[in-house]
Structure formats: C-alpha cells, structure tokens
Scaffold this motif. Structure first.
Motif, mmCIF file in Angstrom:
data_model
loop_
_atom_site.group_PDB
_atom_site.id
_atom_site.type_symbol
_atom_site.label_atom_id
_atom_site.label_comp_id
_atom_site.label_asym_id
_atom_site.label_seq_id
_atom_site.Cartn_x
_atom_site.Cartn_y
_atom_site.Cartn_z
ATOM 1 N N ALA A 79 35.232 23.083 -0.965
ATOM 2 C CA ALA A 79 35.969 24.299 -1.296
ATOM 3 C C ALA A 79 36.945 24.753 -0.216
ATOM 4 C CB ALA A 79 34.998 25.433 -1.591
ATOM 5 N N ARG A 80 38.099 25.147 -0.665
ATOM 6 C CA ARG A 80 39.114 25.751 0.205
ATOM 7 C C ARG A 80 38.548 27.009 0.865
ATOM 8 N NH1 ARG A 80 43.794 26.999 -3.286
ATOM 9 N NH2 ARG A 80 43.529 24.777 -3.516
ATOM 10 N N ALA A 81 37.681 27.747 0.141
ATOM 11 C CA ALA A 81 37.106 29.007 0.644
ATOM 12 C C ALA A 81 35.917 28.783 1.575
ATOM 13 C CB ALA A 81 36.687 29.879 -0.536
ATOM 14 N N GLY A 82 35.514 27.538 1.792
ATOM 15 C CA GLY A 82 34.420 27.249 2.716
ATOM 16 C C GLY A 82 33.080 27.106 2.022
ATOM 17 N N ILE A 83 32.024 27.297 2.805
ATOM 18 C CA ILE A 83 30.659 27.105 2.337
ATOM 19 C C ILE A 83 30.042 28.459 2.000
ATOM 20 C CG2 ILE A 83 28.360 26.315 3.056
ATOM 21 C CD1 ILE A 83 30.377 24.114 2.525
ATOM 22 N N GLY A 84 29.321 28.491 0.892
ATOM 23 C CA GLY A 84 28.617 29.703 0.491
ATOM 24 C C GLY A 84 28.032 29.532 -0.895
ATOM 25 N N SER A 85 27.055 30.335 -1.190
ATOM 26 C CA SER A 85 26.321 30.178 -2.442
ATOM 27 C C SER A 85 26.615 31.231 -3.493
ATOM 28 C CB SER A 85 24.816 30.187 -2.152
ATOM 29 O OG SER A 85 24.464 29.088 -1.357
ATOM 30 N N ALA A 86 27.245 32.324 -3.129
ATOM 31 C CA ALA A 86 27.410 33.441 -4.066
ATOM 32 C C ALA A 86 28.228 33.041 -5.286
ATOM 33 C CB ALA A 86 28.068 34.634 -3.364
ATOM 34 N N ALA A 87 27.722 33.416 -6.448
ATOM 35 C CA ALA A 87 28.453 33.196 -7.690
ATOM 36 C C ALA A 87 29.808 33.889 -7.600
ATOM 37 C CB ALA A 87 27.658 33.746 -8.869
ATOM 38 N N GLY A 88 30.853 33.207 -8.071
ATOM 39 C CA GLY A 88 32.196 33.766 -8.058
ATOM 40 C C GLY A 88 32.913 33.669 -6.730
ATOM 41 N N SER A 89 32.284 33.080 -5.730
ATOM 42 C CA SER A 89 32.880 33.011 -4.387
ATOM 43 C C SER A 89 33.901 31.902 -4.242
ATOM 44 C CB SER A 89 31.783 32.812 -3.323
ATOM 45 O OG SER A 89 31.182 31.525 -3.458
ATOM 46 N N GLY A 90 33.859 30.892 -5.116
ATOM 47 C CA GLY A 90 34.743 29.743 -4.965
ATOM 48 C C GLY A 90 34.361 28.874 -3.783
ATOM 49 N N ARG A 91 33.147 29.009 -3.294
ATOM 50 C CA ARG A 91 32.672 28.239 -2.137
ATOM 51 C C ARG A 91 31.736 27.109 -2.576
ATOM 52 N NH1 ARG A 91 33.053 31.403 2.897
ATOM 53 N NH2 ARG A 91 34.189 33.296 2.368
ATOM 54 N N THR A 92 31.625 26.108 -1.729
ATOM 55 C CA THR A 92 30.704 25.002 -1.962
ATOM 56 C C THR A 92 29.331 25.396 -1.427
ATOM 57 O OG1 THR A 92 32.486 23.365 -1.791
ATOM 58 C CG2 THR A 92 30.237 22.560 -1.481
ATOM 59 N N PRO A 93 28.296 25.295 -2.253
ATOM 60 C CA PRO A 93 26.966 25.732 -1.822
ATOM 61 C C PRO A 93 26.324 24.755 -0.836
ATOM 62 C CG PRO A 93 26.849 24.799 -4.010
ATOM 63 C CD PRO A 93 28.303 24.834 -3.646
ATOM 64 N N PRO A 94 25.684 25.291 0.204
ATOM 65 C CA PRO A 94 25.012 24.431 1.182
ATOM 66 C C PRO A 94 23.627 24.009 0.711
ATOM 67 C CG PRO A 94 24.690 26.709 1.797
ATOM 68 C CD PRO A 94 25.576 26.701 0.562
ATOM 69 N N GLY A 95 23.022 23.115 1.469
ATOM 70 C CA GLY A 95 21.621 22.773 1.285
ATOM 71 C C GLY A 95 21.370 21.551 0.423
ATOM 72 N N ARG A 96 20.089 21.353 0.124
ATOM 73 C CA ARG A 96 19.635 20.184 -0.634
ATOM 74 C C ARG A 96 19.811 20.404 -2.124
ATOM 75 N NH1 ARG A 96 14.254 18.784 -0.306
ATOM 76 N NH2 ARG A 96 14.886 16.905 -1.363
ATOM 77 N N HIS A 97 20.263 19.357 -2.793
ATOM 78 C CA HIS A 97 20.489 19.371 -4.234
ATOM 79 C C HIS A 97 19.961 18.076 -4.838
ATOM 80 C CE1 HIS A 97 23.571 22.220 -2.846
ATOM 81 N NE2 HIS A 97 23.545 22.719 -4.059
ATOM 82 N N ARG A 98 19.737 18.150 -6.140
ATOM 83 C CA ARG A 98 19.475 16.933 -6.910
ATOM 84 C C ARG A 98 20.569 16.833 -7.964
ATOM 85 N NH1 ARG A 98 16.988 16.542 -11.895
ATOM 86 N NH2 ARG A 98 16.598 18.534 -12.916
ATOM 87 N N PHE A 99 20.717 15.642 -8.511
ATOM 88 C CA PHE A 99 21.692 15.404 -9.576
ATOM 89 C C PHE A 99 20.973 15.681 -10.892
ATOM 90 C CE2 PHE A 99 22.927 12.832 -5.973
ATOM 91 C CZ PHE A 99 24.255 13.185 -5.825
ATOM 92 N N SER A 100 21.284 16.816 -11.526
ATOM 93 C CA SER A 100 20.524 17.222 -12.709
ATOM 94 C C SER A 100 20.981 16.505 -13.971
ATOM 95 C CB SER A 100 20.590 18.730 -12.914
ATOM 96 O OG SER A 100 21.880 19.142 -13.304
ATOM 97 N N ARG A 101 22.282 16.348 -14.141
ATOM 98 C CA ARG A 101 22.812 15.687 -15.341
ATOM 99 C C ARG A 101 24.059 14.917 -14.963
ATOM 100 N NH1 ARG A 101 22.907 18.929 -20.532
ATOM 101 N NH2 ARG A 101 23.345 16.869 -21.326
ATOM 102 N N LEU A 102 24.289 13.839 -15.700
ATOM 103 C CA LEU A 102 25.455 12.987 -15.488
ATOM 104 C C LEU A 102 26.261 12.939 -16.779
ATOM 105 C CD1 LEU A 102 23.654 9.992 -13.725
ATOM 106 C CD2 LEU A 102 24.719 11.979 -12.640
ATOM 107 N N PHE A 103 27.573 13.036 -16.653
ATOM 108 C CA PHE A 103 28.462 13.013 -17.815
ATOM 109 C C PHE A 103 29.570 11.993 -17.594
ATOM 110 C CE2 PHE A 103 26.581 17.170 -17.617
ATOM 111 C CZ PHE A 103 26.263 17.459 -18.928
ATOM 112 N N GLY A 104 29.924 11.286 -18.671
ATOM 113 C CA GLY A 104 31.039 10.352 -18.627
ATOM 114 C C GLY A 104 30.642 8.903 -18.499
#
Length: 168
Positions: A37-62
C-alpha cells in the motif's frame, strides 16, 4: 519455481524492500518484487493500508483464467483480458488481474477481528496492470505482483495449502 524437496515452506512480504520471498526451512527459494500500500502498513478498515502479521490463503480465484484476465468482485469479467503489452503501461485504472489469493488474518487484534479483519477488508495478492510500479508502495492495501509471478505463486499455494504469509 521448483517446489519439490522436503522442508517447511512459508512466504514473507518485506514491506521495506517491496518483496515477497518464499522460504524453505528459512532459506530463500524464490523472490518476487511486489507493491504494497501507498498509505503504508495498518489494519484499520478503510485505511488503504496493507495489514501486518501472519495470514493464510483462504481462497484462490482464477485457476483457469488466462494471464491478464480482469476480475471484479473475484469474478472474471467475460471478454475483458488486458494484453501483456499493456501490463506495464497501467493508465489510471488499477485492475485486479490474472489470479487472486485472498488473505485471512491469523492474529486477533492485529489482522483478525472487527474493524481490522484482512479477510473482511478483501485483502488479496493479485496480478496488476501497473507492473511498472512493482518495487514501490503503490496499492490501495492489496499486494500486487507481476502477472507471470502471481501465476507461479498461485500454483505453489495450490500445492502447499498450509503455506502461510507474514507481512512485516
């Protein structure tokens, strides 16, 4: 990318370097340029930021989409494929192309839960028509990759469903 061999696979996004690496037992086996994200790291909804921390791949499309396929709301737009000659020219429109790997946060209070949930925010790894911006923060929260690279990552995740992603 060869994914054979033994050992635990994991993926990491290094925001400072704008890279995504795949590691096997802590050793880098593949590295990709990305845009967070251009706006940096962050978790808040509507922030336009990339969320930090551990994630899993929940669904794949395409799974069978051709490279450059445009997606809207995770659905392929019939007949709308951006030719590879236009993947680096971008223009004003920021398309979700080729493949979508939908992320789900694994850390309550960091990227999981009300107002901060990566999955509810529709945070993806996806191909882009803005390949010229890879290596710089430029997205609206998602992680953008080159279209050929996102196909490779997508196929790896399909084979290794327990693969997790850490964003730092």
């Amino acid at each position: 990318m060869k994914s054979r061999g033994r050992g635990r696979l994991e993926a990491r996004v290094d925001v400072a370097r704008q890279s995504l690496v795949v590691l096997r037992d802590g050793e880098i086996v593949k590295s990709y340029r990305v845009s967070t994200a251009r706006a940096g790291i962050g978790s808040a909804a509507g922030s336009g930021r990339t969320p930090p921390g551990r994630h899993r791949f929940s669904r794949l499309f395409g799974h069978t989409a051709e490279p450059g396929q445009v997606f809207v709301s995770r659905r392929a737009v019939k007949g709308h494929v951006i030719p590879s000659s236009d993947w680096r020219s971008g223009g004003e429109k920021d398309y979700v192309l080729t493949r979508i790997l939908w992320l789900e946060g694994l850390e309550p209070g960091v990227n999981k839960g009300p107002g901060i949930d990566s999955h509810d925010r529709y945070i993806y790894i996806h191909g882009t028509n803005q390949e010229q911006l890879l290596g710089t923060p430029a997205s609206h929260g998602c992680i953008r990759m080159a279209n050929d690279d996102v196909i490779e990552l997508f196929n790896l995740v399909k084979r290794h469903r327990t693969l997790t992603l850490t964003i730092a």
